[in-house]
Design an enzyme around this catalytic site. Structure first.
Site, short mmCIF file in Angstrom:
data_model
loop_
_atom_site.label_atom_id
_atom_site.label_comp_id
_atom_site.label_asym_id
_atom_site.label_seq_id
_atom_site.Cartn_x
_atom_site.Cartn_y
_atom_site.Cartn_z
N GLN A 99 0.84 -1.20 0.00
CA GLN A 99 0.00 0.00 0.00
C GLN A 99 0.87 1.24 0.00
O GLN A 99 2.10 1.18 0.13
CB GLN A 99 -0.92 -0.01 1.22
CG GLN A 99 -0.17 -0.16 2.54
CD GLN A 99 -1.07 -0.46 3.72
OE1 GLN A 99 -1.16 0.34 4.64
NE2 GLN A 99 -1.73 -1.61 3.68
N GLU A 118 4.36 8.28 8.43
CA GLU A 118 4.32 7.39 9.59
C GLU A 118 5.69 6.82 9.90
O GLU A 118 6.64 6.97 9.13
CB GLU A 118 3.34 6.24 9.34
CG GLU A 118 3.74 5.34 8.18
CD GLU A 118 2.68 4.34 7.81
OE1 GLU A 118 1.69 4.20 8.55
OE2 GLU A 118 2.83 3.69 6.76
N ARG A 196 -4.48 0.61 -1.38
CA ARG A 196 -3.98 -0.77 -1.47
C ARG A 196 -3.75 -1.11 -2.94
O ARG A 196 -4.64 -0.96 -3.78
CB ARG A 196 -5.03 -1.71 -0.84
CG ARG A 196 -4.57 -3.14 -0.67
CD ARG A 196 -5.70 -4.00 -0.11
NE ARG A 196 -6.18 -3.54 1.17
CZ ARG A 196 -7.45 -3.28 1.45
NH1 ARG A 196 -8.38 -3.43 0.53
NH2 ARG A 196 -7.81 -2.86 2.65
#
Length: 325
Positions: A99, A118, A196
Site C-alpha cells: 500500500q 508514519e 492498497r
C-alpha cells in the site's frame, strides 16, 4: 480543574492479517478468537475518536476536551483540531497488503484523502521477519504498473529484515508492507487514507478479494525516492520530522524522571511499569501505567515518572500542526 495524564479506551480493529498478540503481550481486552490487527491508542478522526478513560474528563472524547481546554492540553490557546497524531499498536500475524499513503500535493491533485507520514517501532519480531520499504532502485511507474498486472508487486520492493528495537521512518509516498510475525507501535499523522495496490492474491472470509486502489496508488507513489536512504534508528531521537519527534527512553527500577509543564507530550510504554506522580498532592493525582499503555501529558501538567520496573518507552511530541488557526 487540575490537569492530569490522560488515559484512553483503545479502539480495536479487526483485520484479515491480525491475531491475538495484543492480548498476549499487553493484556488488551480484545475479543477472543478474532483477528485483531490494530489497537488505536490515540485517535481523533471523523469516525474514530479516542474516549478518555480516567479522571474528571472520563467519558469525553479527546476532541471535546481540547475544545474546552485548548491551551491547558496542547499549550496553544488558539489550537484547532484535529489532534495532530494517530497512535496505534499493530499485530501482523500475517503479511499486510502492499500500500501507499499520499502526500499533501497528491491529495490536492486527486481531490480526496488526507496526507499520511508514519513510522514503525518494532516491539517484537519473529525470526526471519521482514518489512517491504520503498521501491528497488530504478523501478519506474510503468514497470510497477506491469508488476501489478503480473501479480508480482513484491518483487519491485525493498525487502528489509527487521529486529526488535528498530524504528523505520516512512514518509508519504513510500510503497510498503509489513511482513508476518511483527508487533509494532505506529506513530503517524491523523489520516486513514490508504491505497492498497496488491494483496498477495488472498481473499476475505466471504471468498472475495479485498478492494484495490490502483489508480490512486500509482499517483501517490514517489518513484524518485531512494528508499535505501530512509532512516533506521534504535536509540535516542528516533524520528525528527516536521510532523512529530520521537525519543526512546529506558529507565531502571526506582528511577524517577521529571515532567516539566509547557509542552504537550505522549508517552507510549513498551515494557515495564510505574506511576506518574503529580506535584499537586490530591486524591487521584497518581496515575499507574504498565506495558501497552499510552498516556497524553497535557501541557499544563507538571510531575514525575517513578519506575517500579525496568521500562522502555517512547516520548512523542508534535511538530508544526500544533499551530493554531
Amino acid at each position: 480543574m487540575k490537569f492530569y495524564p490522560l488515559k484512553f479506551k483503545p479502539i480495536f480493529k479487526q483485520r484479515i492479517w491480525g491475531g491475538q498478540k495484543l492480548r498476549e503481550v499487553f493484556n488488551k481486552d480484545i475479543p477472543p478468537f478474532e483477528k485483531i490487527g490494530e489497537s488505536w491508542e490515540l485517535a481523533d478522526l471523523p469516525d474514530d475518536k479516542s474516549v478518555i478513560a480516567n479522571g474528571e474528563l472520563a467519558g469525553q472524547t479527546l476532541n471535546s476536551a481540547i475544545e474546552k481546554f485548548p491551551e491547558e492540553i496542547t499549550g496553544n490557546k488558539n489550537f484547532k483540531g484535529p489532534f495532530p497524531l494517530l497512535i496505534k499498536f499493530l499485530d501482523a500475524e500475517d503479511i499486510l497488503s502492499v500500500q501507499v499513503h499520499p502526500d499533501l500535493e497528491t491529495c490536492r491533485r486527486l481531490g480526496e484523502g488526507e496526507p499520511k507520514t508514519e513510522c514503525w517501532y518494532t516491539i517484537s519480531a519473529e525470526k526471519g521477519a521482514v518489512i517491504y520499504k520503498g521501491l528497488k532502485k530504478g523501478v519506474t511507474k510503468q514497470q510497477f504498473a506491469e508488476a501489478i498486472k503480473n501479480g508480482n508487486v513484491d518483487k519491485m520492493l525493498q525487502k528489509v529484515p527487521v529486529e526488535a528495537g528498530q524504528c523505520h521512518f516512512l514518509p508519504a509516498g513510500t510503497a510498503h508492507s509489513i511482513g508476518a510475525g511483527l508487533l509494532i507501535a505506529e506513530i503517524q499523522t491523523p489520516s486513514d487514507t490508504t491505497y492498497r495496490v496488491f494483496d498477495f492474491n488472498r481473499v476475505d472470509d466471504s471468498g472475495k478479494p479485498r478492494p484495490l486502489h490502483i489508480e490512486q496508488a500509482l499517483e501517490s507513489i514517489n518513484f524518485d525516492m531512494d528508499s535505501t536512504k530512509l532512516p533506521v534508528t534504535t536509540i535516542g531521537r528516533l524520528v525528527d520530522c516536521e510532523y512529530f519527534k520521537i525519543d526512546k527512553g529506558h529507565q531502571a527500577v526506582n528511577c524517577e524522571v521529571f515532567i516539566s509543564s509547557g509542552k504537550m507530550k505522549t508517552l507510549i510504554f513498551l515494557t515495564g511499569a510505574g506511576t506518574i506522580l503529580s506535584y499537586q498532592r490530591r486524591e487521584g493525582s497518581h496515575i499507574e501505567f504498565g506495558a501497552g499503555d499510552t498516556l497524553l501529558i497535557p501541557a499544563a501538567y507538571e510531575g514525575a515518572i517513578r519506575f517500579t520496573d525496568d521500562t522502555q518507552y517512547l516520548t512523542v511530541t508534535s511538530g508544526s500542526p500544533l499551530k493554531g488557526s
